[in-house]
Every structure is written in structure tokens, then in C-alpha cells.
Motif scaffolding. Sequence first.
Motif, PDB file in Angstrom:
ATOM      1  N   SER A   1       0.850  -1.363   0.057  1.00 59.46           N
ATOM      2  CA  SER A   1       0.154  -0.122  -0.102  1.00 59.46           C
ATOM      3  C   SER A   1       0.804   1.311   0.028  1.00 59.46           C
ATOM      4  CB  SER A   1      -0.896   0.108   1.205  1.00 59.46           C
ATOM      5  OG  SER A   1      -1.556   1.238   1.176  1.00 59.46           O
ATOM      6  N   ARG A   2       0.426   2.251  -0.831  1.00 61.65           N
ATOM      7  CA  ARG A   2       1.192   3.535  -0.827  1.00 61.65           C
ATOM      8  C   ARG A   2       0.521   4.522  -0.023  1.00 61.65           C
ATOM      9  NH1 ARG A   2      -0.010   7.446  -5.899  1.00 61.65           N
ATOM     10  NH2 ARG A   2       1.249   9.173  -5.299  1.00 61.65           N
ATOM     11  N   TYR A   3       0.991   5.247   0.863  1.00 61.44           N
ATOM     12  CA  TYR A   3       0.513   6.307   1.776  1.00 61.44           C
ATOM     13  C   TYR A   3       1.309   7.485   2.292  1.00 61.44           C
ATOM     14  CZ  TYR A   3       2.834   3.596   5.602  1.00 61.44           C
ATOM     15  OH  TYR A   3       3.519   3.098   6.419  1.00 61.44           O
ATOM     16  N   ALA A   4       1.269   8.492   2.537  1.00 64.83           N
ATOM     17  CA  ALA A   4       1.873   9.556   3.240  1.00 64.83           C
ATOM     18  C   ALA A   4       1.091  10.340   4.038  1.00 64.83           C
ATOM     19  CB  ALA A   4       2.142  10.451   1.827  1.00 64.83           C
ATOM     20  N   ASN A   5       1.565  10.487   5.162  1.00 63.38           N
ATOM     21  CA  ASN A   5       0.620  11.158   6.261  1.00 63.38           C
ATOM     22  C   ASN A   5       1.380  12.686   6.481  1.00 63.38           C
ATOM     23  OD1 ASN A   5       0.051  12.180   8.858  1.00 63.38           O
ATOM     24  ND2 ASN A   5       0.005  10.195   9.835  1.00 63.38           N
ATOM     25  N   PHE A   6       0.355  13.635   6.333  1.00 64.19           N
ATOM     26  CA  PHE A   6       0.700  14.947   6.271  1.00 64.19           C
ATOM     27  C   PHE A   6       0.784  15.571   7.699  1.00 64.19           C
ATOM     28  CE2 PHE A   6       0.571  14.361   1.888  1.00 64.19           C
ATOM     29  CZ  PHE A   6       1.402  15.298   1.226  1.00 64.19           C
ATOM     30  N   SER A   7       0.830  14.946   8.582  1.00 61.93           N
ATOM     31  CA  SER A   7       0.900  15.707   9.981  1.00 61.93           C
ATOM     32  C   SER A   7       2.008  16.486  10.149  1.00 61.93           C
ATOM     33  CB  SER A   7       1.073  14.499  11.228  1.00 61.93           C
ATOM     34  OG  SER A   7       2.063  13.962  11.058  1.00 61.93           O
ATOM     35  N   PRO A   8       2.135  17.312  11.051  1.00 57.42           N
ATOM     36  CA  PRO A   8       3.249  18.510  10.918  1.00 57.42           C
ATOM     37  C   PRO A   8       4.303  17.717  11.439  1.00 57.42           C
ATOM     38  CG  PRO A   8       1.322  19.345  12.182  1.00 57.42           C
ATOM     39  CD  PRO A   8       0.842  17.922  11.811  1.00 57.42           C
ATOM     40  N   SER A   9       4.260  16.734  12.188  1.00 59.35           N
ATOM     41  CA  SER A   9       5.662  16.059  12.828  1.00 59.35           C
ATOM     42  C   SER A   9       6.194  15.184  11.578  1.00 59.35           C
ATOM     43  CB  SER A   9       5.189  15.253  13.983  1.00 59.35           C
ATOM     44  OG  SER A   9       4.395  14.076  13.690  1.00 59.35           O
ATOM     45  N   CYS A  10       5.573  14.684  10.672  1.00 62.75           N
ATOM     46  CA  CYS A  10       5.900  13.846   9.570  1.00 62.75           C
ATOM     47  C   CYS A  10       6.514  14.834   8.393  1.00 62.75           C
ATOM     48  CB  CYS A  10       4.687  13.039   8.994  1.00 62.75           C
ATOM     49  SG  CYS A  10       4.384  11.532   9.868  1.00 62.75           S
ATOM     50  N   LEU A  11       5.806  16.135   8.322  1.00 61.55           N
ATOM     51  CA  LEU A  11       6.590  16.997   7.302  1.00 61.55           C
ATOM     52  C   LEU A  11       7.881  17.536   7.699  1.00 61.55           C
ATOM     53  CD1 LEU A  11       3.285  19.011   6.467  1.00 61.55           C
ATOM     54  CD2 LEU A  11       4.499  17.484   4.936  1.00 61.55           C
ATOM     55  N   ALA A  12       8.039  17.286   9.045  1.00 54.05           N
ATOM     56  CA  ALA A  12       9.351  17.892   9.608  1.00 54.05           C
ATOM     57  C   ALA A  12      10.447  16.715   9.728  1.00 54.05           C
ATOM     58  CB  ALA A  12       9.213  18.292  10.937  1.00 54.05           C
ATOM     59  N   ASN A  13       9.694  15.423   9.611  1.00 52.13           N
ATOM     60  CA  ASN A  13      10.786  14.408   9.690  1.00 52.13           C
ATOM     61  C   ASN A  13      10.080  13.051   9.155  1.00 52.13           C
ATOM     62  OD1 ASN A  13      12.519  12.451   9.957  1.00 52.13           O
ATOM     63  ND2 ASN A  13      12.682  12.755  12.399  1.00 52.13           N
ATOM     64  N   ALA A  14      10.252  13.005   7.917  1.00 52.41           N
ATOM     65  CA  ALA A  14       9.543  11.857   7.107  1.00 52.41           C
ATOM     66  C   ALA A  14      10.026  10.369   7.415  1.00 52.41           C
ATOM     67  CB  ALA A  14       9.694  11.950   5.490  1.00 52.41           C
ATOM     68  N   THR A  15      10.880  10.376   8.087  1.00 52.30           N
ATOM     69  CA  THR A  15      11.614   8.999   8.596  1.00 52.30           C
ATOM     70  C   THR A  15      10.849   8.712   9.798  1.00 52.30           C
ATOM     71  OG1 THR A  15      13.386   9.986   9.839  1.00 52.30           O
ATOM     72  CG2 THR A  15      13.797   9.725   7.720  1.00 52.30           C
ATOM     73  N   LEU A  16      10.348   9.376  10.367  1.00 47.21           N
ATOM     74  CA  LEU A  16       9.555   8.914  11.611  1.00 47.21           C
ATOM     75  C   LEU A  16       8.603   7.626  11.178  1.00 47.21           C
ATOM     76  CD1 LEU A  16       8.501  12.341  13.325  1.00 47.21           C
ATOM     77  CD2 LEU A  16      10.376  10.756  14.155  1.00 47.21           C
ATOM     78  N   PRO A  17       8.348   6.561  12.268  1.00 48.76           N
ATOM     79  CA  PRO A  17       7.418   5.524  11.884  1.00 48.76           C
ATOM     80  C   PRO A  17       5.937   5.777  11.573  1.00 48.76           C
ATOM     81  CG  PRO A  17       8.615   5.157  13.899  1.00 48.76           C
ATOM     82  CD  PRO A  17       8.652   6.471  13.431  1.00 48.76           C
ATOM     83  N   GLY A  18       5.497   5.244  10.415  1.00 48.06           N
ATOM     84  CA  GLY A  18       4.080   5.600   9.933  1.00 48.06           C
ATOM     85  C   GLY A  18       3.922   7.019   8.999  1.00 48.06           C
ATOM     86  N   CYS A  19       4.862   7.547   8.777  1.00 45.89           N
ATOM     87  CA  CYS A  19       4.779   8.736   8.053  1.00 45.89           C
ATOM     88  C   CYS A  19       4.606   8.404   6.436  1.00 45.89           C
ATOM     89  CB  CYS A  19       6.058   9.771   8.124  1.00 45.89           C
ATOM     90  SG  CYS A  19       6.196  10.446   9.672  1.00 45.89           S
ATOM     91  N   THR A  20       5.297   7.923   5.830  1.00 51.19           N
ATOM     92  CA  THR A  20       5.155   7.349   4.512  1.00 51.19           C
ATOM     93  C   THR A  20       5.487   5.637   4.326  1.00 51.19           C
ATOM     94  OG1 THR A  20       7.409   7.514   3.510  1.00 51.19           O
ATOM     95  CG2 THR A  20       6.295   9.469   3.795  1.00 51.19           C
ATOM     96  N   SER A  21       4.831   5.038   3.176  1.00 51.35           N
ATOM     97  CA  SER A  21       4.964   3.847   2.917  1.00 51.35           C
ATOM     98  C   SER A  21       6.522   3.579   2.401  1.00 51.35           C
ATOM     99  CB  SER A  21       4.027   3.495   1.845  1.00 51.35           C
ATOM    100  OG  SER A  21       3.962   4.226   0.648  1.00 51.35           O
ATOM    101  N   ASN A  22       7.259   4.547   1.879  1.00 57.73           N
ATOM    102  CA  ASN A  22       8.562   4.343   1.463  1.00 57.73           C
ATOM    103  C   ASN A  22       8.908   3.145   0.616  1.00 57.73           C
ATOM    104  OD1 ASN A  22      11.108   5.434   1.803  1.00 57.73           O
ATOM    105  ND2 ASN A  22      11.920   4.100   3.245  1.00 57.73           N
ATOM    106  N   LEU A  23       7.987   3.005  -0.463  1.00 51.47           N
ATOM    107  CA  LEU A  23       8.086   1.988  -1.173  1.00 51.47           C
ATOM    108  C   LEU A  23       9.131   2.100  -2.169  1.00 51.47           C
ATOM    109  CD1 LEU A  23       4.339   1.375  -2.316  1.00 51.47           C
ATOM    110  CD2 LEU A  23       5.680   0.413  -0.638  1.00 51.47           C
ATOM    111  N   ASN A  24       9.623   0.966  -2.554  1.00 53.14           N
ATOM    112  CA  ASN A  24      10.875   0.896  -3.708  1.00 53.14           C
ATOM    113  C   ASN A  24      10.486  -0.014  -4.664  1.00 53.14           C
ATOM    114  OD1 ASN A  24      13.210   0.474  -5.021  1.00 53.14           O
ATOM    115  ND2 ASN A  24      14.206   1.357  -3.388  1.00 53.14           N
ATOM    116  N   VAL A  25      10.164   0.093  -5.897  1.00 56.18           N
ATOM    117  CA  VAL A  25       9.549  -0.731  -6.685  1.00 56.18           C
ATOM    118  C   VAL A  25      10.349  -0.625  -8.149  1.00 56.18           C
ATOM    119  CG1 VAL A  25       7.446  -1.496  -8.134  1.00 56.18           C
ATOM    120  CG2 VAL A  25       7.173  -0.597  -5.694  1.00 56.18           C
ATOM    121  N   PRO A  26      10.781  -1.724  -8.665  1.00 52.67           N
ATOM    122  CA  PRO A  26      11.448  -1.449 -10.059  1.00 52.67           C
ATOM    123  C   PRO A  26      10.090  -1.914 -10.924  1.00 52.67           C
ATOM    124  CG  PRO A  26      12.148  -3.841  -8.831  1.00 52.67           C
ATOM    125  CD  PRO A  26      10.964  -3.027  -7.965  1.00 52.67           C
ATOM    126  N   PHE A  27      10.314  -1.534 -12.413  1.00 56.31           N
ATOM    127  CA  PHE A  27       9.242  -1.967 -13.265  1.00 56.31           C
ATOM    128  C   PHE A  27       9.386  -1.752 -14.635  1.00 56.31           C
ATOM    129  CE2 PHE A  27       9.040   2.792 -12.385  1.00 56.31           C
ATOM    130  CZ  PHE A  27       8.867   3.240 -13.640  1.00 56.31           C
TER     131      PHE A  27
END
Length: 814
Positions: free
Chosen positions: A411-437
Motif C-alpha cells: 500500500s502507498r500512503y503519506a501522512n501529512f501531519s506536522p511532525s511527519c512533514l518535519a521528519n519523514a523518517t518517523l514511523p508511519g509517515c510514508t510507505s517508503n516503497l521501492n519498486v522496479p518496473f
Amino acid sequence: MPGGQYYIPGSGVTGYKQATFTDPAIYNGDQELVNFDYLINSRHTLSGRWFYTNDPQIAPLGGQLPGAPNLPSFDNVNSVLKLTTIVTSSIVNEGRVSMQRNLSKTNAQTVPGVTNAGLGITPNVPGVDLPPPFSISASGFTILGAINNGTYSVTNQTQIADQISISRGRHTIRAGFEWERNSWPIVWSGTRGNFTVGSFNDLLVGGPQNTATGQPGNINQCLFCTRSAPQGIIHGYNAAGGSAYFQDDFKATSRLSLNFGVRWEYNGALTDKYGNLTQSWVSRIQAVPRPPSGPTTSGPGISQWVVPSNFISHYGQPPDGVLVNSNNTTERVGARLSNFGPRVGFAYQANSKIVVRGGTGIFFDRVGGDRIVYSVEQGNPYSATIDFNSFNDLSLASPFPATPVLGSFSSRYANFSPSCLANATLPGCTSNLNVPFLAEVLHTPVIRQYNLGFQYQFAQQWVLEAGFVGSSSINLMEQYHNNNTANLASAANPINGVTTNTTLNVLYRVPYLGYQAVGVRGTAFDAYANYQSMQVTVRKQLSHGLTFQGAYTWSKTMTVEYNNVANSNYAGDLGQQYGAATFSRPQRFVANYSYDLPFGTHAGVMQKVLGGWNLSGVTVVQGGSPMTIADQNAGTLFGTNGTSQAGFGRAQLAPGVTYADIATPGGVEARLGGASGGPGWFNKAAFIAPPALSPGGSTYYSVPGNSGQAQCAAANPGITCGTLFGNTGTGIIQGPGQFNFDISILKTTRIFENHTLQFRAEFFNAFNHPQFTNPNYGQGAIYALPNFAAGNFGQITSTSVNPRIIQLALKYIF
């Protein structure tokens, strides 16, 4: 280890020491050949050929420390059956059926007795006991084995073809077709992992990134890493292909010949009999510019996924949101039927000594399955790609990310909470997928070739050839192209609400949210190249026992690719990557010769001793190949820094320096660097740390003794500033050239009328002249990609040609 030595040698307490290993490789080759010709009648001839080879090998080292040998084995069968029919005195037809089978097997390279449990490493999936390999960039070697658990890969090709030749008046016409079917059943396993670390110290520390300072983790990347069943992913690839052609060779006059032709090519799209061909389409990612704020199991969060139509028969109906394609491929636009390539040529005899030749044509290139397989082998739900770059929270004890999980559509997702916008590496902020195609629209690489030249017989049995040869290519295959490099934000140009630039908000400045900055990696067909050359050849026909040919080429090859990849600096801009091709040799001279030694004519024993001697050889003199200089610290604000195929930043020239100042002075052997002595191939003072950018948008350029990041930190206390890309281009300096002699001495002695004894002595690199590879060529770099930030920058540690090899052979012919 056997014998009591340690797998990783120690240096004691007196500083680092260099360890040298020698272990002979073993190669065995067995061949079987059967030919037959059967004259059915005066018009029909049936011929056949069957050829089999078996080549088991033992490669104890191959970039590894001793203890994890590679044991590859290759079995190949090539068979053909041809029927030749003389229809009339001017019409001949040839029909052919053929088959090739190529089997490749490898072992699971590992150090005996070493397991994940013994090293304290949590495996990728339960049941994987063998530890992951680690490539150590600074040292140029790999430890603990290889990526796979053993491979079994077989390709089967069958063809049917026909050609007809017609001679009528001044025309010679040929037309024909070929249709082929390719099958490739393989088992791919990337479950062990495949890690890169900067140095041995990084391996021992094995820590995660520092989110407070933006310092990367000690594990630089995991490449070709896959979560699947422990034994791997089972594929049954198939693809069809065909071609047809027509050519007319027309003798217009006694001096002028013309050639006209056209060729049609069809390269079918890949299918998988098991339905294991899931893909992501960029167009479907673009259709959801802002994904859900958390993981989902259906709907927009997984709408980027596309499965072939036969997926349903193996896995059932996929969740809502996943697109089922209308055929067994996952291409939106499949193989083209419009690949027609015309070509025309001429030959004009100006006089008895001069012939002028020229031609031009359009040609279509076929892309091998091995070039695209990585982009189609790791789809959901039967597997999951878990590649990552240096900004990760992983450690040596737990080196694999927990997501995506196996058995579902990621699943692809991105949480736009202020804490995530400041630090995207926090748990649950983005799905952080890596997909070759593989690109959803297929194109066929096109090469437009042209040439014009002449042949001139300037003396008896001597011919001079000279000409211009060139080509321009479009739609070239480009592997693993990064489509998600982060952009720079500002108050005037916000990106997803972000107005500042830090290493912690990279994932909210990318074009496609929910993916890593190196996480949308497509094998596409948008690269281009150009080739221009002057070619001169002098040829002497056999006379007085001597034949000779010398060929000189001056060429310029320009392309946007670096070893089939275009991911340096801002990958989305192919134009800034246009430069000299890494494989080119701008100047190259090759001479070959054969000389029957004139020891006179004698009788009896003297003729047996002095007669029948021949000296032949090949001499190659060529310039070095171009190199691009990387800096693993450049481009941290774009999320693609490093030295891997996923993306790297190029180095920054120091103030006042030009490309002419990069090379160190002196001969090759005086510039090896490292343990061999000398300054190395590059002038290190010619480069400097990359520029830095403050979150507010101020740029700080490095100067000797004061990096841009240091200046930025001093001006912005408490803030860690990221880096921009360097300003150097691609292919900016050449490596060592080559000067090599291969010589053969042949002695032929006639014993009886139909019995001959032949002795041959062959000397490869006859004068034992050391010839070196480009600096930083080895396991820790891609295609000799020197890294300015590495301690071994500019060091040459390997040769391009073996030391002198002498090979003796004795043959009895009767």
C-alpha cells in the motif's frame, strides 16, 4: 576455516596490512559435435548440425575473500536442420528449423558453518539460513558469499525460417522471414540480501541513520533484495519474435552497383505462464497525486498495481483498485508492428584502382531478457522489493525493513501531519516503497547508421581503405531509471506544502509520494547516443609468405547512459548526463599479421627442422576509456546520494580548476597510488566537497579548508544543512590505455604424404607488459565509478590484461 586461518585476516596492532590471496580457478570444457549432409536428389539437400558443450568451473575468489567459492556450470545445446532446394537454375530456397538450449547453474556461495543465527542477524524471511553478502566499497571486495541461494536458469529458443534467392538479369533478389519462440523458466532468489557498506569499520558499527543530524546509516544500500518464499520466485517467462526482409542488389552499370532493402522486426512483450508479472504503471501513480494517509488493502492506496490477465487463474481476483490487464502482459502499449527499417547502399568503381562505397539504413535492436528481468521479477503479492538507500533505520543485527510484507499488494500512503512533514523518517509517515518496473509503453531501440568511404590499391597487393562511419540512436534501453528524485522547495514554489529543504523532508518533496527518492525505478526506452568515427585500414594480401592488416579508428561516442543507467545528479534531466561513453576507446589501432619465416628450401632432415615455420600475432594499442567522478556525499537533499545504480551525485570541481587539472602527471606505473605508490590517477586537490543549501535557501560553496556544510552550519547554528549535486560532467577523464602483443609461433612438419605434425606456441601478453584497469574498478564500484569521498579515490588496484600466458599445443593430422 580449514587450516586454522581466520576468514577475515587480521592486521595485528601495528596498523593496517595488505593481505594477498592466490587460489587457482579451474575450468573444464567438454564439446560434442555431429554434422550430416544428405543429398535427397539433384534438387534437394538436407543438412543438420548438433553441438553440445558442458563447462563446469571452480572460481575460488572472484572479488570474494577465500572461503566462499563460486561453482558455476553451463550446458548448451545448439541444433539446426536445413533443407536447400534448387527450384530453377536462378532460384534457390533454404528452409530452416533450429533450437538452442542454454542452462546456467550456480551454487549457494557461502562460508562453511556461517549462518544468520551464528552472526546474530535476523533473516529477511524465516527459513533463510545463509547470511547476506556485504560489498565493502573502500576495499573493493565482498564477504560472506553472493546474493542467491543457488540458481537454475534455462533458456529455450526455437526458430523457423525461410529464405529465397533469385538471380534475374542485373538483379539479385533475396527475401525471407524468421519466427522464434523463447521460453525462460527460472527461479530467482534475493532473500539473502545484497548489502553495500563504505568501509570495514562501517560494517562493524552497522548502525542506523541519525535522524537528528541527517547522518546516513552505516549500511549504504540493499540492491536486488527481495522478500519471497525462501527458495525464491518461480517464473515461466515466454516471448515471441520475428523478422522479415527483402533486398535487391542491382548492377546498374559495369561500374555502379546499388543495394536496396527493407527489414521488418517484431520483438514481442514478455509473458509469464504462472501470472507472476505484476507491475506498477507510472500513469496510475500519477492518477493519485496524494495517496491515503495510512496503509490500505484496496482502493487508491494500491491502484498503482497492474496484473496480467492470467494472474486470476493462479491467485484469484485481486483486491479492488488493482488493474487486471486485457492480456497476459502488463504493458499498456505492447510490441510495435510498425518497425520497418529501409536501407540503401552503393559501390562505384571510379577506375581500376579506386572503389567508392557508401550506405545508410535504419536498424532495430533487440533487448535481451537479462536486461529487463530485474524490472519484472519482484511483483506483489508473490514477492516484495525491499531495496533501500543509506537513509535507513536498519542495523547489522536487523538489516531488513519490516515492510512491505509478503502476500499482499504493498500500500502507498503519506501522512501529512506536522511532525511527519518535519521528519519523514518517523514511523508511519510514508510507505517508503521501492519498486522496479518495466515501462508501460514498449519501444524498440532504433539505430540510424551511415557510412562513406573508399578503397584504393596504391601498390601491388596493398590496399588502403578509409571512411567515415557514424550512427545516431534513439529509444535505447535504460535500466533502473530513477523517476522520483526530490525537487527543491521554496516559499515561492512549495512542494506538497513543504517550503524548506532538509534531508528529513526529502520524501515529501518527491514527484510521487509514498515512494523512496530512489523508489520508482523503471527500465524504459528513452536514452540516446551518437557515434562518429574515421576509420583507416591498410591491408596487404598474401605474397612472399606475408599477409598484414593494420586498422586505426578515431571515434567519439556520446550518450546519456553510464553502464546502461542514467541516474547521476538529477536523473530526470537526461541532457545533463550527456557525455563520453564509458565503453568507448577514442583512439584504437589493431594490427594482425602472418609471416612464413624464410629459412630457405632444404632437403631431408634440414627441411624437417627449418621448413614450415610461421610467425603470427595481433597487436592492440588503444587509449583509455572515459570516467565519471562521483561523490557519495553530493545530493543528500535530493535523496539519491551514493555510488549505486539507483543514483549518485557527481563531484564538485575546486575553485579555479578545469578538467585539464584532474589528471596527475607521469606514466601509468608512477600513478597507481595506494600500496603501489604514487599519487594515484587523480589530482585530489582538483575536487572539493559539494555545495550546501540551508533550509531557508542560502547556498554555501566549498573552498579549500572550509566545506559548504561547515559554512552553512556556522551561519545557521543547530541546523544540519544538506548538499547539492557537484558540477562535473560525465566521461570527463580517460583511464589508462592499453598496449598488448599476442604472438603465435607455428611449426608444421609433413611426416608422410597424408600425415602432418603441427606444433603451436602461443604467447598472450607476450612481453609481460602490465596494463591496468581504470582506478577504483572492482566489487565496490559500478563500472569503475571513482568516488571522491572514498579513501581509495584514484587508486588503481587491478590489471586489464593477464600476465604473460604461454600455451603449447601439438596436433597430429592424418
